[in-house]
Scaffold this motif. Structure first.
Motif, PDB file in Angstrom:
ATOM      1  N   GLU A   1       8.314  -0.469   9.880  1.00  0.00           N
ATOM      2  CA  GLU A   1       8.841  -0.058   8.583  1.00  0.00           C
ATOM      3  C   GLU A   1       8.993   1.462   8.505  1.00  0.00           C
ATOM      4  OE1 GLU A   1       7.233  -3.037   5.201  1.00  0.00           O
ATOM      5  OE2 GLU A   1       5.658  -1.812   6.091  1.00  0.00           O
ATOM      6  N   VAL A   2       9.944   1.878   7.687  1.00  0.00           N
ATOM      7  CA  VAL A   2      10.038   3.290   7.320  1.00  0.00           C
ATOM      8  C   VAL A   2       9.865   3.400   5.807  1.00  0.00           C
ATOM      9  CG1 VAL A   2      11.390   4.218   9.222  1.00  0.00           C
ATOM     10  CG2 VAL A   2      12.577   3.119   7.324  1.00  0.00           C
ATOM     11  N   PHE A   3       9.208   4.489   5.394  1.00  0.00           N
ATOM     12  CA  PHE A   3       9.096   4.776   3.965  1.00  0.00           C
ATOM     13  C   PHE A   3      10.260   5.667   3.582  1.00  0.00           C
ATOM     14  CE2 PHE A   3       7.755   6.878   0.092  1.00  0.00           C
ATOM     15  CZ  PHE A   3       7.263   5.803  -0.626  1.00  0.00           C
ATOM     16  N   ILE A   4      10.885   5.340   2.454  1.00  0.00           N
ATOM     17  CA  ILE A   4      12.050   6.120   2.024  1.00  0.00           C
ATOM     18  C   ILE A   4      11.808   6.754   0.662  1.00  0.00           C
ATOM     19  CG2 ILE A   4      13.700   4.743   3.351  1.00  0.00           C
ATOM     20  CD1 ILE A   4      14.467   3.370   0.637  1.00  0.00           C
ATOM     21  N   ASN A   5      12.379   7.921   0.497  1.00  0.00           N
ATOM     22  CA  ASN A   5      12.468   8.574  -0.803  1.00  0.00           C
ATOM     23  C   ASN A   5      13.830   9.267  -0.817  1.00  0.00           C
ATOM     24  OD1 ASN A   5      12.322  10.075  -3.125  1.00  0.00           O
ATOM     25  ND2 ASN A   5      10.299  10.931  -2.716  1.00  0.00           N
ATOM     26  N   PHE A   6      14.779   8.625  -1.494  1.00  0.00           N
ATOM     27  CA  PHE A   6      16.143   9.139  -1.565  1.00  0.00           C
ATOM     28  C   PHE A   6      16.410   9.583  -3.008  1.00  0.00           C
ATOM     29  CE2 PHE A   6      17.330   5.704   1.776  1.00  0.00           C
ATOM     30  CZ  PHE A   6      16.745   6.443   2.795  1.00  0.00           C
TER      31      PHE A   6
ATOM     32  N   LEU B   1      10.310   0.724   1.018  1.00  0.00           N
ATOM     33  CA  LEU B   1      10.237   0.426   2.450  1.00  0.00           C
ATOM     34  C   LEU B   1      11.496  -0.267   2.945  1.00  0.00           C
ATOM     35  CD1 LEU B   1       6.630  -0.938   2.167  1.00  0.00           C
ATOM     36  CD2 LEU B   1       7.252   1.095   3.470  1.00  0.00           C
ATOM     37  N   LEU B   2      11.916   0.134   4.129  1.00  0.00           N
ATOM     38  CA  LEU B   2      12.993  -0.561   4.844  1.00  0.00           C
ATOM     39  C   LEU B   2      12.472  -0.900   6.231  1.00  0.00           C
ATOM     40  CD1 LEU B   2      16.067   1.741   4.029  1.00  0.00           C
ATOM     41  CD2 LEU B   2      15.435  -0.388   2.876  1.00  0.00           C
ATOM     42  N   PHE B   3      12.975  -1.997   6.790  1.00  0.00           N
ATOM     43  CA  PHE B   3      12.586  -2.349   8.156  1.00  0.00           C
ATOM     44  C   PHE B   3      13.274  -1.432   9.159  1.00  0.00           C
ATOM     45  CE2 PHE B   3      11.398  -6.605   6.425  1.00  0.00           C
ATOM     46  CZ  PHE B   3      10.092  -6.592   6.886  1.00  0.00           C
TER      47      PHE B   3
ATOM     48  N   ASP C   1       8.562   6.969   9.617  1.00  0.00           N
ATOM     49  CA  ASP C   1       7.693   5.838   9.940  1.00  0.00           C
ATOM     50  C   ASP C   1       6.603   5.711   8.888  1.00  0.00           C
ATOM     51  OD1 ASP C   1       9.170   5.368  12.182  1.00  0.00           O
ATOM     52  OD2 ASP C   1       7.786   6.356  13.559  1.00  0.00           O
ATOM     53  N   CYS C   2       6.384   4.488   8.446  1.00  0.00           N
ATOM     54  CA  CYS C   2       5.371   4.235   7.422  1.00  0.00           C
ATOM     55  C   CYS C   2       3.997   4.165   8.087  1.00  0.00           C
ATOM     56  CB  CYS C   2       5.693   2.922   6.709  1.00  0.00           C
ATOM     57  SG  CYS C   2       4.559   2.568   5.373  1.00  0.00           S
ATOM     58  N   TYR C   3       3.093   5.024   7.637  1.00  0.00           N
ATOM     59  CA  TYR C   3       1.758   5.082   8.261  1.00  0.00           C
ATOM     60  C   TYR C   3       0.794   4.073   7.646  1.00  0.00           C
ATOM     61  CZ  TYR C   3       0.140   7.607   4.125  1.00  0.00           C
ATOM     62  OH  TYR C   3      -0.181   7.939   2.829  1.00  0.00           O
ATOM     63  N   ASN C   4       1.152   3.513   6.482  1.00  0.00           N
ATOM     64  CA  ASN C   4       0.220   2.596   5.819  1.00  0.00           C
ATOM     65  C   ASN C   4       0.872   1.253   5.498  1.00  0.00           C
ATOM     66  OD1 ASN C   4       1.853   3.811   3.913  1.00  0.00           O
ATOM     67  ND2 ASN C   4       0.228   4.239   2.436  1.00  0.00           N
ATOM     68  N   SER C   5       1.641   0.741   6.453  1.00  0.00           N
ATOM     69  CA  SER C   5       2.202  -0.615   6.336  1.00  0.00           C
ATOM     70  C   SER C   5       1.064  -1.631   6.348  1.00  0.00           C
ATOM     71  CB  SER C   5       3.121  -0.919   7.524  1.00  0.00           C
ATOM     72  OG  SER C   5       4.254  -0.102   7.525  1.00  0.00           O
ATOM     73  N   ILE C   6       1.340  -2.816   5.819  1.00  0.00           N
ATOM     74  CA  ILE C   6       0.373  -3.896   6.007  1.00  0.00           C
ATOM     75  C   ILE C   6       0.358  -4.236   7.500  1.00  0.00           C
ATOM     76  CG2 ILE C   6       0.610  -4.835   3.678  1.00  0.00           C
ATOM     77  CD1 ILE C   6       2.354  -7.097   5.054  1.00  0.00           C
ATOM     78  N   LYS C   7      -0.766  -4.785   7.968  1.00  0.00           N
ATOM     79  CA  LYS C   7      -0.972  -4.958   9.401  1.00  0.00           C
ATOM     80  C   LYS C   7       0.161  -5.718  10.112  1.00  0.00           C
ATOM     81  CE  LYS C   7      -4.830  -5.190  12.519  1.00  0.00           C
ATOM     82  NZ  LYS C   7      -6.190  -5.667  12.772  1.00  0.00           N
ATOM     83  N   PRO C   8       0.646  -6.854   9.566  1.00  0.00           N
ATOM     84  CA  PRO C   8       1.719  -7.581  10.277  1.00  0.00           C
ATOM     85  C   PRO C   8       3.021  -6.782  10.432  1.00  0.00           C
ATOM     86  CG  PRO C   8       0.746  -8.942   8.555  1.00  0.00           C
ATOM     87  CD  PRO C   8       0.206  -7.560   8.360  1.00  0.00           C
ATOM     88  N   ARG C   9       3.175  -5.730   9.632  1.00  0.00           N
ATOM     89  CA  ARG C   9       4.423  -4.945   9.690  1.00  0.00           C
ATOM     90  C   ARG C   9       4.222  -3.557  10.302  1.00  0.00           C
ATOM     91  NH1 ARG C   9       6.796  -6.665   3.716  1.00  0.00           N
ATOM     92  NH2 ARG C   9       6.877  -8.893   4.155  1.00  0.00           N
ATOM     93  N   THR C  10       3.073  -3.334  10.922  1.00  0.00           N
ATOM     94  CA  THR C  10       2.801  -2.042  11.553  1.00  0.00           C
ATOM     95  C   THR C  10       3.902  -1.687  12.549  1.00  0.00           C
ATOM     96  OG1 THR C  10       0.441  -2.447  11.340  1.00  0.00           O
ATOM     97  CG2 THR C  10       1.081  -0.744  12.882  1.00  0.00           C
ATOM     98  N   ASN C  11       4.355  -0.443  12.489  1.00  0.00           N
ATOM     99  CA  ASN C  11       5.401   0.088  13.390  1.00  0.00           C
ATOM    100  C   ASN C  11       6.767  -0.578  13.232  1.00  0.00           C
ATOM    101  OD1 ASN C  11       3.495   1.849  14.532  1.00  0.00           O
ATOM    102  ND2 ASN C  11       2.819   0.267  15.960  1.00  0.00           N
TER     103      ASN C  11
ATOM    104  N   PRO D   1       0.807  -1.227   0.000  1.00  0.00           N
ATOM    105  CA  PRO D   1       0.000   0.000   0.000  1.00  0.00           C
ATOM    106  C   PRO D   1       0.841   1.279   0.000  1.00  0.00           C
ATOM    107  CG  PRO D   1      -0.872  -1.577   1.591  1.00  0.00           C
ATOM    108  CD  PRO D   1       0.414  -2.142   1.082  1.00  0.00           C
ATOM    109  N   ALA D   2       1.947   1.275   0.716  1.00  0.00           N
ATOM    110  CA  ALA D   2       2.785   2.481   0.783  1.00  0.00           C
ATOM    111  C   ALA D   2       3.377   2.810  -0.585  1.00  0.00           C
ATOM    112  CB  ALA D   2       3.889   2.295   1.810  1.00  0.00           C
TER     113      ALA D   2
END
Length: 197
Positions: free
Chosen positions: A189-194, A142-144, A177-187, A30-31
């Protein structure tokens, strides 16, 4: 923790052969969809390394993107993709090693590839990504942001480590912090844009 097995082609191919693909979430993230939905250049050259089932590619095609390159080291994964996209000229599929790949791209999508490689190769990953991207090219995805308490893969990490790793070659546009991770990965993941410097 030391790796007891090399993360090589036979390792990953056996995971595919034995259907041990727990990293596959069964759909485009989703992200990544949210980001790509506002990405206007439909002809951008897009690379998805360590693509696996490449659910993102499916979404990209359905949304008008025309220049997608998928690369994976596992012959079984690549064979499945070749069958799936046999009649689609917008998708190029490569059986190969990301670290040896040559090309020029506008955008690289990161989705569970970085966490699958031996952490000793992370600096190489950053340098290779920079060499594959055109001027102002981007890595998004996404990165963990978690320390896994077991031997990887997946291998975790944190934002401080990522900032230090990437800032030599990239401007950090987003690392949050990724606000729209899939449920099992909530909190986790980070969303990146480099953006390539």
């Amino acid at each position: 923790m030391q790796q007891t097995h090399p993360l090589d082609q036979s390792f990953w191919n056996s995971r595919w052969e034995n259907q041990q693909t727990g990293w596959d979430i069964g759909m485009a993230s989703p992200a990544i969809i949210t980001y790509m939905a506002q990405y206007t250049n439909k002809d951008a050259a897009i690379l998805i390394p360590g693509c696996g089932n490449a659910h993102e590619a499916n979404w990209l095609l359905q949304n008008g993107f025309t220049n997608i390159t998928l690369i994976d080291i596992a012959p079984k994964a690549v064979a499945q993709l070749q069958q799936k996209y046999a009649k689609n000229p917008s998708v190029k599929i490569i059986l190969g090693d990301f670290f040896e790949h040559k090309g020029q791209y506008d955008l690289m999508i990161e989705q569970t590839f970085f966490c699958a490689i031996d952490p000793k190769l992370r600096q190489n990953y950053v340098a290779q990504a920079a060499s594959l991207l055109k001027e102002n090219g981007q890595i998004i995805g996404l990165l963990f942001n978690v320390d896994f308490q077991k031997q990887g893969p997946p291998f975790g990490g944190n934002t401080i480590e990522y900032q230090t790793l990437f800032e030599k070659y990239f401007s950090i546009k987003k690392l949050e912090d990724c606000y729209n991770s899939i449920k099992p990965r909530t909190n986790t993941e980070v969303f990146i844009n480099f953006v390539k410097k």
